[in-house]
Design an enzyme around this catalytic site. Structure first.
Site, PDB file in Angstrom:
ATOM      1  N   LYS B  74       0.847  -1.194   0.000  1.00 45.44           N
ATOM      2  CA  LYS B  74       0.000   0.000   0.000  1.00 45.44           C
ATOM      3  C   LYS B  74       0.882   1.243   0.000  1.00 45.44           C
ATOM      4  O   LYS B  74       1.905   1.289   0.696  1.00 45.44           O
ATOM      5  CB  LYS B  74      -0.916  -0.014   1.229  1.00 45.44           C
ATOM      6  CG  LYS B  74      -2.017   1.063   1.207  1.00 45.44           C
ATOM      7  CD  LYS B  74      -2.975   0.896   2.390  1.00 45.44           C
ATOM      8  CE  LYS B  74      -4.094   1.940   2.393  1.00 45.44           C
ATOM      9  NZ  LYS B  74      -5.012   1.785   3.534  1.00 45.44           N
ATOM     10  N   SER B 149      -9.893   1.905   2.411  1.00 41.63           N
ATOM     11  CA  SER B 149      -8.971   2.596   1.544  1.00 41.63           C
ATOM     12  C   SER B 149      -7.912   1.722   0.882  1.00 41.63           C
ATOM     13  O   SER B 149      -7.280   2.141  -0.088  1.00 41.63           O
ATOM     14  CB  SER B 149      -8.262   3.686   2.348  1.00 41.63           C
ATOM     15  OG  SER B 149      -7.435   3.098   3.347  1.00 41.63           O
ATOM     16  N   SER B 173     -10.252  -0.404   6.627  1.00 40.08           N
ATOM     17  CA  SER B 173      -9.605  -0.183   5.333  1.00 40.08           C
ATOM     18  C   SER B 173      -8.897  -1.389   4.739  1.00 40.08           C
ATOM     19  O   SER B 173      -8.507  -1.364   3.570  1.00 40.08           O
ATOM     20  CB  SER B 173      -8.602   0.971   5.445  1.00 40.08           C
ATOM     21  OG  SER B 173      -9.271   2.203   5.319  1.00 40.08           O
TER      22      SER B 173
END
Ligand SMILES: [Zn+2]
Lengths: 483, 481
Positions: B74, B149, B173
């Site tokens: 990420k 996210s 997330s």
């Protein structure tokens, strides 16, 4: 060095002062990272992701800093609490995270006191741990950020551990304010918490000043004075600010609560932000750190290993040497009290020891001088074997190179000419100057004194000043009796 | 191929890591234009790392448990060799000078990061639409969002670009995009995995965790990244992960609570879909059939979680994001004075959702409002901790849906932040309490899109979540066959 005289406030008004003192802790590394904590390095050389506040970096608290803060707390008689770090949110370019990690409603130390040398007690509200900011240099017309062409920032100081000591508004005179800082500084040095050097910024003072009509107990609106760079400025800034406020009251007006800056050049305070547009710091608990929970054992250990504090050291010196308060304060501040005590214990005359140290040992490094050598030196001085100025020179030698006083007495040719040598010298002088001798032996008081001067002068000349004046007088009188 | 298969093949020399990496890079090149899972692919680096692993295998030297396994990272985890952007214009060209602890641990374990995955800007969002570099799409249906996210990481695993990925989870997330994309996603106990090098959104809630195509691979990643890190003060001392060892223990005798407030269908979760609810109930039946003692359980304060979260998270974010001021790094828009420069930089550098949350958080912490908002949210957190502690006296794990619905269509919730926020209602409690939770795919919705169910456990009982998820995974696979 005589203290500056107390600036006068108009009659009928009382001064009310509280001090906030920021002190840099004497740790090897910064508060939240492994960077070196040192004054004066090349800009931006002692920095890392954490003290630069780079994204993703995290703080790890320096346990030595916490320990030093607790030592100071105990030295000030504070309660040492379970404490938490908090974020104080505001924007300034030299603050890397745009928040300062500090303590808010749960400080490490609270509710202590500081006793001034004259016995006056100033309450300590709290002494909390926080990080320092970087340093900005604003290049432009005024040196202020708003008018700068550009600014340079040095982050070496960012993250340096500080303790902020907040006094209660107990201070009533300018002398007390100065004595508070002096005494605090002495405590900081004795405990090893900080070197407390105002000129290097490792001790910084803000003063909360208000005034009130004499005799009233109320606390009136205060102004916080920043940018005070020396003890002298502290006194002048408080005096200026108190007079400014008194003038306002006497004109039927009143001061506004605000932050004001002391301007050394104009000797005035000028307004900073007023309360209306003051920052809202939006404090909350620092989520990247855990609470600091000192164990009772830790606090007990701090108490046990606490060095003797200045107040006790001064008392001990006074008791053992009869020192006056000024001498006691100076020697404890210089950490020369132990030397004085040892020299006196070794039989040196207390008065002379104190005088010699106070007057002639205002040096940074006197590690070559030991108490035994000092005691011997003072004994020689007391016995008349060395004059005051000779003793001073030998003391300088000892500080410079160590060893025993005898070495330097010999090297400098300070040995006293012995009695038999003086006797034969005198016999020779009597033979060479019969009329003068006669006038000495038979003359009146005035004549006799005049001739004593003559013979002493001749002897001093012959011995190049090495003869002891007292001994010469004695010999002259004895010889005259004999005829 | 699963991560376990790849690592075994690479270790035995049956396949080269370089070959595996090239194959996956090829898939990304072919398909990621449509999906946009990655912000940045670093093929050269990945190949070099793969070649090093092959050299070690050839030399007979030991290699890590994830040797040669392609990984997606990420883009809010700091990497020394690649920019780390948080999908924000603010950090578009930002190169961290160090690697996050998680990044170092995965590399040491032999995983080969192929690049940095897309996210909602600064991890604020539930759809990966709030990325300054364009949205990620759901590989199961390109008209749908992947969740967020960590949408890029979830999409990478779902598309087969990488068998494993790491993300961060502040309010769901990792788990919600895992559910939307039909993969496994796990949020560890707060403090189980180091946050050092994770760019902070809300420090007291953020955790790094694994995403994978299956429970065993997720457990393998967890076992690599979890453990104490002296650079993160909030990381748990002495935490030793052992998720893989528990995968085959089954659930016989385990006490499972179905969390009523989040699974009751009685309207306590607004918009909880019937199909999602049905899958959750089926999951409970599967566990009962496997020997677990399954009961309904109530944690009333759960319903307050969403409100508390949307105070605490923005409050911490407003402070964490203050440092993006244009002074030291990242974007800078020049202006005559320092404060005008900072205003111009933030105006241009932050997206709408980030600005919204900074304002929310600033307000919640303001003098005069602190007690009414932030202070009260902290009380809710304490209340939830107490409620869960009480429930966990009688239960080992709890079961809920991961998200109220399956993946929704792009653009449908951007105009209404509140409906977007409601997406997190089932996942938020675990962040507020710091407890571990896993989302595991369990069947499909009426729209044929994946449904995830969530398993919650008390703090440091991360292993239990994997153990239960393994049973659900096996049942779901059996049902599909
Ligand atoms: Zn540093």
């Amino acid at each position: 060095m005589s203290p500056p005289t107390e600036p006068k406030l108009p009659a009928g008004w009382d001064l009310v002062v509280g001090l906030e003192v920021h002190v840099e802790l004497d740790t090897a590394t910064k508060l939240f990272c492994g960077c070196i904590n040192r004054f004066g390095a090349e800009p931006n050389t002692n920095v890392c992701p954490t003290c630069l506040g780079l994204p993703g970096s995290l703080p790890v608290i320096n346990e030595r800093a916490v320990e030093l803060a607790m030592i100071l707390g105990r030295a000030l008689g504070c309660q040492v609490n379970r404490s938490v770090m908090a974020r104080k949110n505001y924007f300034y370019p030299d603050m890397p995270k745009d928040f300062q990690t500090t303590q808010y409603d749960q400080p490490t130390n609270s509710d202590g006191q500081l006793v001034l040398p004259d016995g006056f007690v100033v309450g300590i509200e709290r002494a909390h741990i926080e990080e320092d900011t970087g340093k900005s240099v604003h290049v432009g017309r005024s040196g202020r950020i708003n008018q700068a062409v550009y600014s340079l920032i040095d982050y070496n100081r960012a993250g340096v551990p500080l303790v902020e000591i907040v006094s209660k508004p107990d201070i009533r005179t300018i002398d007390q304010a100065r004595n508070f800082v002096d005494e605090l500084r002495a405590i900081l040095v004795v405990t090893g918490v900080s070197d407390a050097r105002m000129e290097e910024g490792s001790l910084r003072i803000d003063a909360n000043v208000s005034v009130r009509p004499e005799g009233l107990a109320e606390l009136r609106t205060r102004c916080e004075i920043k940018n005070i760079n020396s003890l002298r400025s502290l006194g002048r800034a408080i005096a200026y600010e108190a007079n400014r406020q008194i003038d306002l009251y006497e004109d039927g007006s009143a001061p506004q609560q605000q932050t004001r800056h002391w301007d050394e050049n104009t000797s005035r305070t000028t307004p900073g932000r007023s309360k209306e547009d003051a920052d809202d710091y939006r404090y909350f608990q620092e989520p990247d750190l855990v609470p600091l929970v000192p164990s009772p054992a830790t606090i007990a250990a701090i108490d046990e290993t606490m060095p003797q504090l200045p107040v006790a050291r001064r008392a001990a010196l006074v008791a053992a040497t009869g020192a006056d308060s000024v001498a006691a304060r100076i020697l404890v501040e210089r950490a020369q009290d132990a030397l004085a005590l040892e020299a006196v214990a070794a039989g040196a005359e207390p008065n002379k020891v104190l005088k010699r140290l106070v007057n002639d040992l205002a040096v940074d490094d006197w590690s070559n001088l030991d108490a035994t050598a000092l005691a011997e030196l003072i004994k020689m001085e007391s016995a008349g074997a060395l004059s005051a100025s000779q003793a001073k020179q030998v003391l300088a030698d000892l500080v410079e190179s160590g060893g025993t006083p005898q070495t330097y007495v010999k090297r400098r040719g300070f040995e006293v000419v012995d009695t038999s040598e003086l006797k034969s010298l005198l016999e020779q002088l009597v033979g060479d100057n019969p009329s003068e001798w006669k006038r000495f032996c038979a003359g009146d008081q005035v004549e006799r004194k005049k001739m004593q001067g003559f013979f002493t002068g001749q002897i001093m000349k012959a011995t190049r000043g090495k003869a002891d004046g007292k001994m010469v007088a004695e010999l002259l009188n004895n010889a005259a009796l004999v005829g | 191929m699963t991560a376990a298969d790849i690592a075994a093949a690479v270790r035995s020399g049956e396949r080269s890591a370089l070959e595996v990496v090239n194959e996956h890079l090829g898939m990304i090149e072919a398909q990621d234009l449509k999906v946009h899972a990655f912000n940045l692919v670093n093929a050269e680096n990945a190949r070099a790392e793969a070649a090093q692993i092959d050299a070690r295998v050839a030399a007979g030297e030991p290699v890590g448990p994830l040797a040669g396994v392609p990984l997606a990272t990420k883009d809010n985890l700091c990497t020394k060799d690649l920019p780390t952007t948080c999908s924000s214009k603010m950090l578009e060209n930002y190169h961290p000078p160090y690697d996050a602890t998680v990044v170092s641990l995965l590399r040491a374990a032999g995983a080969v990061s192929l690049g940095k995955t897309n996210l909602d800007e600064f991890a604020m969002g539930s759809s990966t639409e709030h990325s300054a570099f364009g949205p990620t799409r759901n590989p199961h249906d390109l008209s749908r969002v992947p969740g967020g996210s960590s949408g890029g990481s979830a999409a990478s695993v779902a598309a087969g670009f990488t068998p494993i990925a790491v993300g961060s989870d502040t309010g769901g997330s990792i788990r919600q995009p895992a559910a939307f994309c039909g993969v496994v996603g796990m949020k560890p106990t707060y403090g189980a995995v180091s946050r050092y090098g994770l760019i902070a959104f809300a420090s007291s809630l953020d955790q790094v965790g694994p995403l994978a195509s299956n429970v065993a691979d997720a457990a393998a990643v967890f076992d690599v990244i979890a453990g104490h890190d002296r650079r993160d003060t909030t990381s748990i001392q002495g935490f030793i992960p052992a998720a893989q060892a528990a995968l085959n223990l089954g659930v016989d005798g385990l006490r499972v609570g179905v969390l009523q407030e989040l699974s009751g269908g009685g309207g306590s979760v607004p918009g909880l879909a019937v199909d999602v609810l049905a899958r959750t109930r089926e999951a409970a039946e599967v566990l009962a059939a496997a020997g677990a003692r399954v009961e309904e359980v109530s944690v009333p304060s759960c319903t307050l979680g969403l409100s508390a979260y949307y105070i605490v998270a923005p409050a911490e974010a407003s402070s964490n994001l203050a440092r993006y001021d244009g002074v030291r790094y990242g974007a800078r828009v020049d202006a005559p004075t320092a404060s005008e420069m900072t205003t111009a930089t933030r105006t241009a550098g932050f997206g709408a959702e980030v600005k919204r949350r900074i304002m929310l958080g600033t307000y919640a912490l303001s003098a005069g409002y602190y007690e009414a908002f932030y202070g009260k949210a902290l009380k809710v957190r304490t209340m939830m901790l107490n409620d869960f502690a009480r429930v966990y006296k009688d239960f080992d794990v709890l079961l809920t849906p991961t998200a109220p619905t399956t993946a929704f269509e792009l653009g449908t919730r951007m105009t209404d932040p509140l409906t977007m926020y409601v997406n997190d209602v089932c996942t938020i409690p675990s962040n507020l309490t710091g407890h571990p939770a896993i989302s595991v795919p369990f069947g499909l919705g009426d729209d044929n899109l994946p449904v995830g169910v969530q398993v919650l456990a008390p703090a440091t009982h991360d292993t239990q979540t994997f153990r239960v998820a393994a049973v659900l995974e096996a049942a779901a696979q059996e049902a599909r066959l």
